[in-house]
Design a protein around this motif. Structure first.
Motif: not given
Length: 309
Positions: A237-265
């Motif tokens: 969780a800490d690493i994902v937060a840091r990488l998001r702030r750097r603009g290296w990770l984005l969140d996208t919604r899982d088309e099969t489960d809209r409550r679930r966030k997926l990570l993409v580079l």
């Protein structure tokens, strides 16, 4: 035996060659870090929290060579000066180490074990030995010897030191230079130093591992990415937060489960990986440089069995 602290299966292979990053289950640095995590989990189960691995290393060093200064004890335990000072202070408060002024040099203090430390060391050593046995559970006797020999050369970046003539034989402890857990910790230190030299501080090994997981399996959630990178939930969780702030990770919604966030580079992350991976390859090459190519392959194979038990 399963290690419940982290996922126990190697990451799935991508359907085709991926040259952007290194596959974690064949990368020495990643396997050593994961083996260290396995050792830590086993230590907690068998030894508990009263004595840490580095503390045992200092006790072991002093049991073999009493009456040495703090720097010498720390060097024998493969610890830096700051960590050694902290551990010595803690062990003195437990009345396990005594510090006496050197009669030949009044500015120098010498360390030795107290009677209470000598009394408890046999039981502690038996539990530490159990940790090592469980760590090497996937390997037979012959493979254990090969593993120790090869890992020792990596950990010491050459010949493994033997005991000195002035060793104290009165107390039975594990010799650090042939103890798998100690060798893994020391090898991880070597990997860290090489990483700083070749890769720098822009990206840590754990951050690189998490980014790699998203190359091998694009669009997975944080839990899955952390498991592939051999990270616990809090670290992931800490690493994902840091990488998001750097603009290296984005969140996208899982088309099969809209409550679930997926990570993409992001493209920035992919550009960074393409730039950094050659340096990471250099780190891995230098880490196992003391071994022949055949020995390198054998160590990787044995490390994988220990790390993914």
């Amino acid at each position: 035996m399963r290690n419940t602290a982290i996922g126990s299966s190697p990451p799935p292979q991508a359907p085709g060659p991926v040259t952007l990053v290194l596959p974690p289950d064949t990368t020495a640095g990643h396997l050593i870090r994961r083996a260290q995590q396995a050792h830590t989990a086993l230590w907690s189960a068998e030894v508990g929290t009263e004595v840490t691995g580095p503390q045992y290393a200092i006790l072991s060093a002093l049991s073999r060579r009493s009456g040495v200064d703090q720097v010498t004890a720390g060097r024998a335990a493969s610890l830096d000066k700051s960590t050694t000072a902290d551990i010595v202070d803690r062990l003195r408060r437990k009345d396990w180490i005594q510090r006496d002024r050197d009669t030949g040099d009044g500015r120098r203090y010498l360390l030795s074990l107290t009677p209470s430390a000598k009394a408890m060391l046999p039981d502690l050593t038996a539990r530490v030995e159990t940790v090592q046995d469980r760590l090497l559970h996937p390997l037979g006797p012959n493979l254990r010897r090969s593993f120790g020999r090869l890992l020792g050369q990596v950990a010491y970046q050459g010949p493994v030191p033997t005991g000195g003539k002035d060793e104290d034989k009165d107390i039975e402890v594990l010799r650090l230079s042939s103890t798998p857990g100690h060798l893994i910790r020391r090898a991880e230190q070597v990997h860290g130093a090489l990483w700083t030299r070749h890769v720098g501080t822009q990206l840590t090994p754990s951050q690189y591992a998490l980014l790699c997981s998203l190359v091998w399996r694009p669009a997975i959630d944080q839990t899955a990415a952390g498991e592939m990178a051999s990270l616990d939930k809090s670290s992931a969780a800490d690493i994902v937060a840091r990488l998001r702030r750097r603009g290296w990770l984005l969140d996208t919604r899982d088309e099969t489960d809209r409550r679930r966030k997926l990570l993409v580079l992001t493209d920035l992350a992919r550009d960074t990986l393409a730039e950094v991976t050659p340096a990471v390859q250099t780190v891995q090459r230098d880490l196992v440089a003391p071994l022949s190519p055949a020995e390198q392959d054998k160590l990787i194979s044995l490390l994988r069995r220990v790390a993914y038990q």
